[in-house]
Design a protein around this motif. Sequence first.
Motif, short mmCIF file in Angstrom:
data_model
loop_
_atom_site.label_atom_id
_atom_site.label_comp_id
_atom_site.label_asym_id
_atom_site.label_seq_id
_atom_site.Cartn_x
_atom_site.Cartn_y
_atom_site.Cartn_z
N TYR A 25 -0.84 3.95 -6.59
CA TYR A 25 -0.33 3.86 -5.24
C TYR A 25 0.57 5.18 -4.75
O TYR A 25 1.36 5.62 -5.73
N GLN A 26 0.36 5.45 -3.61
CA GLN A 26 0.71 6.63 -3.16
C GLN A 26 1.91 6.41 -2.00
O GLN A 26 1.30 5.40 -1.04
N VAL A 27 2.97 6.97 -2.04
CA VAL A 27 3.95 6.88 -0.61
C VAL A 27 3.16 7.43 0.58
O VAL A 27 2.59 8.58 0.56
N VAL A 28 2.89 6.54 1.40
CA VAL A 28 2.10 7.37 2.84
C VAL A 28 3.15 8.16 3.52
O VAL A 28 4.39 7.72 3.85
N GLN A 29 2.93 9.35 3.61
CA GLN A 29 3.69 10.39 4.11
C GLN A 29 4.07 10.29 5.65
O GLN A 29 5.27 10.47 6.25
N ASP A 30 3.14 9.91 6.39
CA ASP A 30 3.41 9.88 7.82
C ASP A 30 3.46 8.42 8.53
O ASP A 30 3.27 8.07 9.39
N ARG A 31 4.39 7.60 7.59
CA ARG A 31 4.32 6.04 7.87
C ARG A 31 5.67 6.48 8.96
O ARG A 31 6.52 7.41 9.07
N GLN A 80 8.89 6.35 10.43
CA GLN A 80 10.45 6.64 9.86
C GLN A 80 11.36 6.15 10.90
O GLN A 80 12.17 6.92 11.62
N ASP A 81 11.69 4.80 11.06
CA ASP A 81 12.40 4.25 11.89
C ASP A 81 13.93 3.73 11.44
O ASP A 81 14.53 2.86 11.98
N GLY A 82 13.98 4.08 10.13
CA GLY A 82 15.16 3.84 9.45
C GLY A 82 15.23 2.39 8.93
O GLY A 82 15.91 1.65 8.13
N THR A 83 14.03 1.64 9.10
CA THR A 83 13.92 0.36 8.52
C THR A 83 13.77 0.49 6.79
O THR A 83 13.35 1.36 6.39
N ARG A 84 13.93 -0.89 6.00
CA ARG A 84 13.95 -0.56 4.66
C ARG A 84 12.69 -1.05 4.18
O ARG A 84 12.18 -1.87 5.03
N PRO A 85 12.09 -0.57 3.42
CA PRO A 85 10.55 -1.06 2.70
C PRO A 85 10.68 -2.34 2.25
O PRO A 85 11.85 -2.98 1.89
N GLY A 142 1.87 -0.66 5.50
CA GLY A 142 1.49 0.85 5.70
C GLY A 142 2.58 1.77 4.82
O GLY A 142 2.87 2.97 5.30
N TRP A 143 3.25 1.32 3.77
CA TRP A 143 4.11 2.29 3.13
C TRP A 143 3.49 2.83 2.06
O TRP A 143 3.69 4.08 1.58
N LEU A 144 2.69 2.05 1.30
CA LEU A 144 1.94 2.65 0.13
C LEU A 144 0.42 2.73 0.47
O LEU A 144 -0.25 1.73 1.19
N ARG A 145 -0.40 3.62 -0.03
CA ARG A 145 -1.63 3.65 0.06
C ARG A 145 -2.30 3.38 -1.54
O ARG A 145 -1.79 3.88 -2.44
N ALA A 146 -3.31 2.34 -1.62
CA ALA A 146 -3.81 2.07 -2.99
C ALA A 146 -5.18 2.99 -3.09
O ALA A 146 -6.05 2.79 -2.33
N GLU A 147 -5.29 3.46 -4.30
CA GLU A 147 -6.53 4.26 -4.40
C GLU A 147 -7.05 3.66 -5.84
O GLU A 147 -6.35 3.57 -6.96
N PRO A 148 -8.42 3.42 -5.85
CA PRO A 148 -8.82 2.69 -6.89
C PRO A 148 -9.07 3.64 -8.28
O PRO A 148 -9.17 4.82 -7.86
N ILE A 149 -8.65 3.04 -9.39
CA ILE A 149 -8.93 3.65 -10.87
C ILE A 149 -10.30 3.54 -11.05
O ILE A 149 -10.77 2.01 -11.10
N VAL A 150 -10.91 4.61 -11.34
CA VAL A 150 -12.59 4.47 -11.78
C VAL A 150 -12.78 4.00 -13.22
O VAL A 150 -11.68 4.21 -13.99
N TYR A 151 -13.48 2.98 -13.58
CA TYR A 151 -13.57 2.82 -14.80
C TYR A 151 -14.44 3.59 -15.60
O TYR A 151 -15.49 4.13 -15.27
N GLU A 152 -13.75 4.11 -16.77
CA GLU A 152 -14.10 5.36 -17.72
C GLU A 152 -14.75 4.69 -18.92
O GLU A 152 -15.28 5.64 -19.61
N ASP A 153 -14.84 3.37 -19.07
CA ASP A 153 -15.22 2.83 -20.17
C ASP A 153 -16.83 2.22 -20.18
O ASP A 153 -17.76 2.58 -19.39
N PHE A 154 -17.06 1.53 -21.11
CA PHE A 154 -18.32 0.76 -21.40
C PHE A 154 -18.19 -0.57 -21.26
O PHE A 154 -17.06 -1.18 -21.36
#
Length: 463
Positions: A357-363, A365-370, A381-393
Amino acid sequence: MTSQWQLRAAFAARLSDMYGREVPAYTTLVDVSREVNEDVLRAQGADAERLGSISRVTAERHGAIRVGTPQEMQQVARIFGALGMRPVGFYDLREAATSAVPVVSTAFRPVDGAELARNPFRVFTSMLTPADPRFFDDDLRARLTTFLAGRELFPPELLALADRAEAEGELPDADAERFLQLAVQAFELSTEPIDKAWYETLERVSAVAADIGGVRSTHINHLTPRVLDIDELYRRMTGRGIEMIDAIQGPPRWQGPDLLLRQTSFRALAEPRAMRGTDGSVVSGALRVRFGEVEARGIALTREGRARYDRLLTLVDEQAAARPTADRAEVARSVWAEHVPATEHELAARQLAHFTYQVVQDRPQDGTRPPAGVTELVRQGWLRAEPIVYEDFLPRSAAGIFQSNLTGEGSRNNDRAGTAYDIDWLSAAIDREVLDPFDLYARQQDLSLAKAARALEMPGALG
Ligand code: OOG
Ligand code: NI
């Protein structure tokens, strides 16, 4: 100086050159994979790179090797340790296969995100289980153990260089060159004549046992490129007249996101091998043991997601058995449509798959709390989710790949109890911790959440 990741990348590239010379059909597989990947990239643009940059995917390979004893496995661990690869996961293929596949396996791979990005090379490594009485009787076990104890797969010079590279994290260029030569050589197909009677004795038990314990050296069994559309690859290879195994292993093709791992292969090819008969004469024979595999990777599932995947496999088996005329892939597709959430968002919300999860930089910013909770943070729209690739078998897929490339079923006596092996046994045998893949994915996800919580000034853990 040559660093571990540079050694790993160079080893993967040289192994690929060597294997391409030994098995020209592998080169066709790599070419067709590249064509398919280029077409997918053209058709889908940035979406095609959601599970890895095209440069990573194009360079990505996994190898498969097979050894005979814990000592040999421990030496393999040292060689891959030099390349920054750690043992991850324990696969018991004796249980996953219906025919005789008397091996247990792990995979050596980089574990750190940055290292995977530099070069994700991994090697599925199987070890024979001579102690298992379902496959080997006392007499054969004794002969096999003696045979294995009397061979040397890896020269001491290679192991000494490996230990240095692992301890120091790098090697001077000249030593690196020597290490790479010796390491690649160790996995070439040997021209030394095979004792025909001994090989055939083992083959009656299991073709895999013969491939491992019937010869005095090891070899790379296959080297697998990664493809973005495995169904299309299967069609194109078949179109070129290359005989593929019957099925694509793993999850079915479906409407939702790519999950875990899908694999298929072209059938093992007959390769000329020198054979020595009982009268001492050497003749040219042929063995079919090496094949060409290809894979498509998807999102890593959580323990819970994986348990669901395993349950669905059983459900597909049951439904396919109840409807013998139905196409298994069709059955699987309908089971999936019913039981698997079809969006990344749902998979994350139900904690079935792993994301960072990454914080969305251009969310705004109107002072509201997450808001509280990851799902809401993503939805608003506060966080963006990026999938983790399966590296195994996957054990069942691995068993399927093994089995569809065996010439005979071999024999196993299920009246006897098998010898138990597990991840702790393997860790002790190779003298290093075999890591749990689920822990690795969870840690990666948790680290990203901890970082996001700090950035958003949210005390307490997210998740
Ligand atoms: C390994 C078979 C399994 C995979 O990718 O699951 C495998 C072997 O044939 O040695 O390669
Ligand atoms: Ni493989």
